[in-house]
Every structure is written in structure tokens, then in C-alpha cells.
Design a protein around this motif. Structure first.
Motif, PDB file in Angstrom:
ATOM      1  N   GLN A  85      35.550 -19.480  20.915  1.00 41.11           N
ATOM      2  CA  GLN A  85      33.943 -20.031  21.028  1.00 41.11           C
ATOM      3  C   GLN A  85      33.154 -19.580  20.298  1.00 41.11           C
ATOM      4  O   GLN A  85      32.526 -20.173  19.879  1.00 41.11           O
ATOM      5  N   ALA A  86      33.331 -18.309  19.348  1.00 39.57           N
ATOM      6  CA  ALA A  86      32.765 -17.118  18.327  1.00 39.57           C
ATOM      7  C   ALA A  86      32.757 -18.350  17.358  1.00 39.57           C
ATOM      8  O   ALA A  86      31.972 -18.725  16.403  1.00 39.57           O
ATOM      9  N   ILE A  87      34.142 -17.679  17.338  1.00 39.18           N
ATOM     10  CA  ILE A  87      34.891 -18.817  15.799  1.00 39.18           C
ATOM     11  C   ILE A  87      34.271 -20.387  15.825  1.00 39.18           C
ATOM     12  O   ILE A  87      33.609 -20.516  15.004  1.00 39.18           O
ATOM     13  N   ALA A  88      33.992 -21.251  16.941  1.00 36.03           N
ATOM     14  CA  ALA A  88      33.752 -22.432  16.961  1.00 36.03           C
ATOM     15  C   ALA A  88      32.028 -21.781  16.140  1.00 36.03           C
ATOM     16  O   ALA A  88      31.604 -23.154  15.444  1.00 36.03           O
ATOM     17  N   ALA A  89      31.461 -21.165  17.030  1.00 37.37           N
ATOM     18  CA  ALA A  89      29.218 -21.804  16.618  1.00 37.37           C
ATOM     19  C   ALA A  89      30.557 -20.941  15.474  1.00 37.37           C
ATOM     20  O   ALA A  89      29.083 -21.953  14.690  1.00 37.37           O
ATOM     21  N   LEU A  90      30.556 -19.951  14.709  1.00 38.46           N
ATOM     22  CA  LEU A  90      30.659 -19.886  13.324  1.00 38.46           C
ATOM     23  C   LEU A  90      30.757 -20.601  12.468  1.00 38.46           C
ATOM     24  O   LEU A  90      30.336 -20.997  11.126  1.00 38.46           O
ATOM     25  N   ALA A  91      32.214 -21.750  12.568  1.00 38.42           N
ATOM     26  CA  ALA A  91      32.319 -23.125  11.905  1.00 38.42           C
ATOM     27  C   ALA A  91      31.385 -24.038  11.847  1.00 38.42           C
ATOM     28  O   ALA A  91      30.726 -24.524  11.501  1.00 38.42           O
ATOM     29  N   VAL A  96      23.655 -21.281  17.220  1.00 45.27           N
ATOM     30  CA  VAL A  96      23.513 -20.172  18.164  1.00 45.27           C
ATOM     31  C   VAL A  96      23.360 -20.702  19.417  1.00 45.27           C
ATOM     32  O   VAL A  96      23.509 -20.009  20.240  1.00 45.27           O
ATOM     33  N   GLY A  97      23.238 -21.923  19.919  1.00 47.22           N
ATOM     34  CA  GLY A  97      23.368 -22.114  21.256  1.00 47.22           C
ATOM     35  C   GLY A  97      24.744 -21.585  21.751  1.00 47.22           C
ATOM     36  O   GLY A  97      24.776 -20.730  22.727  1.00 47.22           O
ATOM     37  N   ILE A  98      25.557 -22.089  21.051  1.00 46.92           N
ATOM     38  CA  ILE A  98      26.991 -20.989  21.664  1.00 46.92           C
ATOM     39  C   ILE A  98      26.699 -19.864  22.412  1.00 46.92           C
ATOM     40  O   ILE A  98      27.113 -19.113  22.792  1.00 46.92           O
ATOM     41  N   ILE A  99      26.958 -19.302  20.712  1.00 50.38           N
ATOM     42  CA  ILE A  99      26.349 -17.687  20.941  1.00 50.38           C
ATOM     43  C   ILE A  99      25.897 -17.602  21.762  1.00 50.38           C
ATOM     44  O   ILE A  99      25.813 -16.527  22.766  1.00 50.38           O
ATOM     45  N   GLU A 100      24.662 -17.935  22.536  1.00 52.72           N
ATOM     46  CA  GLU A 100      23.329 -17.431  22.971  1.00 52.72           C
ATOM     47  C   GLU A 100      23.876 -17.133  24.686  1.00 52.72           C
ATOM     48  O   GLU A 100      23.754 -16.848  25.241  1.00 52.72           O
ATOM     49  N   LYS A 101      24.294 -18.114  24.855  1.00 53.97           N
ATOM     50  CA  LYS A 101      25.579 -18.555  26.076  1.00 53.97           C
ATOM     51  C   LYS A 101      26.172 -17.030  25.896  1.00 53.97           C
ATOM     52  O   LYS A 101      26.732 -16.720  27.266  1.00 53.97           O
ATOM     53  N   LEU A 102      26.825 -17.264  25.152  1.00 52.85           N
ATOM     54  CA  LEU A 102      28.339 -16.316  25.454  1.00 52.85           C
ATOM     55  C   LEU A 102      28.269 -14.940  25.122  1.00 52.85           C
ATOM     56  O   LEU A 102      27.912 -14.118  26.198  1.00 52.85           O
TER      57      LEU A 102
END
Length: 294
Positions: free
Chosen positions: A71-77, A88-94
Motif C-alpha cells: 500500500q505504501a508503494i501504491a502511494a509512492l506510485a 499523502v492520504g494513503i500514507i497518513e492512514k498507514l
């Protein structure tokens, strides 16, 4: 055993990644890795693909995956594709659910820092437990904040428990380029060794060598290293940007390199900085008017 240690299974693919040898990472044979190292290796390969401009394909590979690492990789992509808010939204949830995950810390810190959220990035990275990847990113963030003192402190602490690590040597060299003096020469030795050895050379290590050469006043040697980099990757923005800087230092016209950089990366920090300074100059000049005497 630490998979990134000298005896670990991932030492070679990990070093390839941090030497900027992204294609070698993508092509690395992972078929013989133990099951516990399959995911970390996949993460490195996905990060390498994103660095090579293959973010769309990398995102497709991880869409729907449940592992926090992926999921972190998805955010980076997403960020590489220009979707910074979504990333940023994905990372903040993670960060709320998997802040103890090293990949979430490092990749999440990368995403947050790129989005201008330095303090949030540092807060996430500070939770690491002996991760040199996290240390290296923390050092980069402190240098971008012009907090050389904190960067030195971070490297000094890491040196105590990771004496011979590639990442510690690189981080120490980044700090050395900021501190100057005899540190320039020390940084040069590290970058030159990486840049000129066939097993470790990459466009990024060549540019790093050139930057060290520039700091040492060796413009001809810097030119040679940048020429090598441009042969490897003609559209590598950092090589073009440093060629522009080199031409200005040498008193040459940098218009060609500026045009090429604009075509390659219109939002490159050097171009943004030049535009800001030009705007400030125009504002200052507008306050004055020419006086004509009879």
C-alpha cells in the motif's frame, strides 16, 4: 539475521538500489530468496521501477494488495504520477495503522517529504528500530532543512552501529558536501569509487562525483563525469542541471542546458529557484526608475 547485512540475502539488491542501479534491481534474480525476504525484495524492485519512470505499471501491480508495504508503494506510485494528495492520504492512514512497519516509515517518509510535510515525515521515520534506510532519509531531510547539526548527529550515531555500511558512507558524504573544507575530498573518494567501478557505476554516482569535483574546483574533471552520465542517460535531470551550473561557473552560456532541463523536468528545483530569484530581482528593480539628466 539482518537481510541487508554483509551476510544477508538482500545485501546485493539493496546496494544496487542505493547505488542508483535501478535496472539491475529490476532484473535481479529473486528466485532463490527465502520466503521471508520475497516481500522486501519485491518492494525494492517496485521502488526501482518507479524510479525508472514505470509508476503506472508499478501501481497496477499493487492495486488491491493488503500488505502495508505494498500500500505504501501504491502511494509512492501515485505521487510519481502527480497525485500527491491521494498519496499523502494513503500514507497518513498507514501511519495510524502500521507506523511500526519499516517500509511504511521509509516510503511514507519519502512521500511526505516530497509533499512538503517534513515534520510529519520525521515523526514517522523517528519510530524506526535500527533502519539505515530511515537514517539516510532523515539525514536528507535535515540537510534540506539546513539543519546540518542534526544531520551530523544522525550520521555520527549510525556510524557507531553500522561502521562499514554503504548507506552510512553515502549519508556521511552528503553531509560532507554541506560542511565543506576537507570533507569535500572525503566525499569525493566515496563517490568516485562508486562511479568509476564497473560493478557499482550509475548515472547517479557519476553526478555525485561531478558535484564533489565542482566543490573542489576541478571543473574539467566535473565535465568528464557529467559527460559520462549524459551518455548513460541523456535525459537525466540532475546531470543536465549540474551541467548548467558547471557552464555558469566556467563562464559559458547555459541556455542550451536550461532549455533541455525545462523540457525534461519543468519543475526541477533549480528552475524553480531561478524563477523565484528572477521574480525577486524584477520586483526590486521596479522600485527604481532611470533618471535622465539634461
Amino acid at each position: 539475521m539482518d537481510p541487508y547485512s554483509a551476510e544477508g540475502e538482500l545485501i546485493n539488491i539493496h546496494n544496487h538500489f542505493h547505488q542508483g542501479q535501478y535496472q539491475e534491481v529490476v532484473d535481479y534474480d529473486v528466485s532463490t530468496l527465502s520466503s521471508e525476504n520475497e516481500l522486501p525484495a519485491r518492494v525494492l524492485q517496485l521502488r526501482a521501477r518507479i524510479a525508472l519512470g514505470q509508476a503506472e505499471n508499478a501501481l497496477a501491480d499493487v492495486t488491491g494488495e493488503k500488505e502495508p508495504e505494498l500500500q505504501a508503494i501504491a502511494a509512492l506510485a501515485e505521487q510519481a504520477l502527480g497525485n500527491s494528495d491521494k498519496a499523502v492520504g494513503i500514507i497518513e492512514k498507514l501511519a495510524e495503522s502500521a507506523a511500526d512497519n519499516t517500509t511504511v516509515q521509509v516510503v511514507g517518509g519519502t512521500v511526505l517529504q516530497a509533499a512538503g510535510k517534513s515534520e510529519e515525515a520525521l515523526a514517522l521515520l523517528s519510530q524506526h528500530q535500527g533502519s539505515l534506510d530511515a537514517v539516510a532519509l532523515i539525514v536528507q531531510i535535515h540537510l534540506q532543512q539546513n539543519r546540518n547539526d542534526l544531520a551530523v548527529k544522525e550520521v555520527t550515531a549510525a556510524r557507531r552501529w553500522a561502521q562499514d555500511s554503504l548507506l552510512v558512507n553515502l549519508a556521511e558524504s552528503w553531509v560532507g558536501l554541506r560542511l565543506g573544507g576537507e570533507k569535500y575530498q572525503q566525499a569525493f573518494y566515496v563517490f568516485e569509487e562508486l562511479a568509476q567501478a564497473p560493478a557499482t557505476s550509475s548515472v547517479r554516482s557519476l553526478v555525485s562525483q561531478a558535484v564533489a569535483e565542482l566543490h573542489l574546483g576541478r571543473t574539467e574533471e566535473a565535465q568528464a563525469a557529467l559527460d559520462q552520465a549524459m551518455k548513460k542517460e541523456p535525459k537525466f535531470a540532475e546531470a543536465i542541471a549540474n551541467l548548467l551550473v558547471l557552464n555558469v561557473i566556467a563562464g559559458k552560456d547555459g541556455a542550451e542546458q536550461k532549455t533541455l532541463l525545462e523540457a525534461t523536468d519543468a519543475q526541477h528545483p533549480l528552475l524553480v529557484d531561478l524563477a523565484e530569484k528572477s521574480d525577486l530581482f524584477d520586483k526590486a528593480a521596479s522600485k527604481y526608475s532611470a533618471k535622465v539628466s539634461a
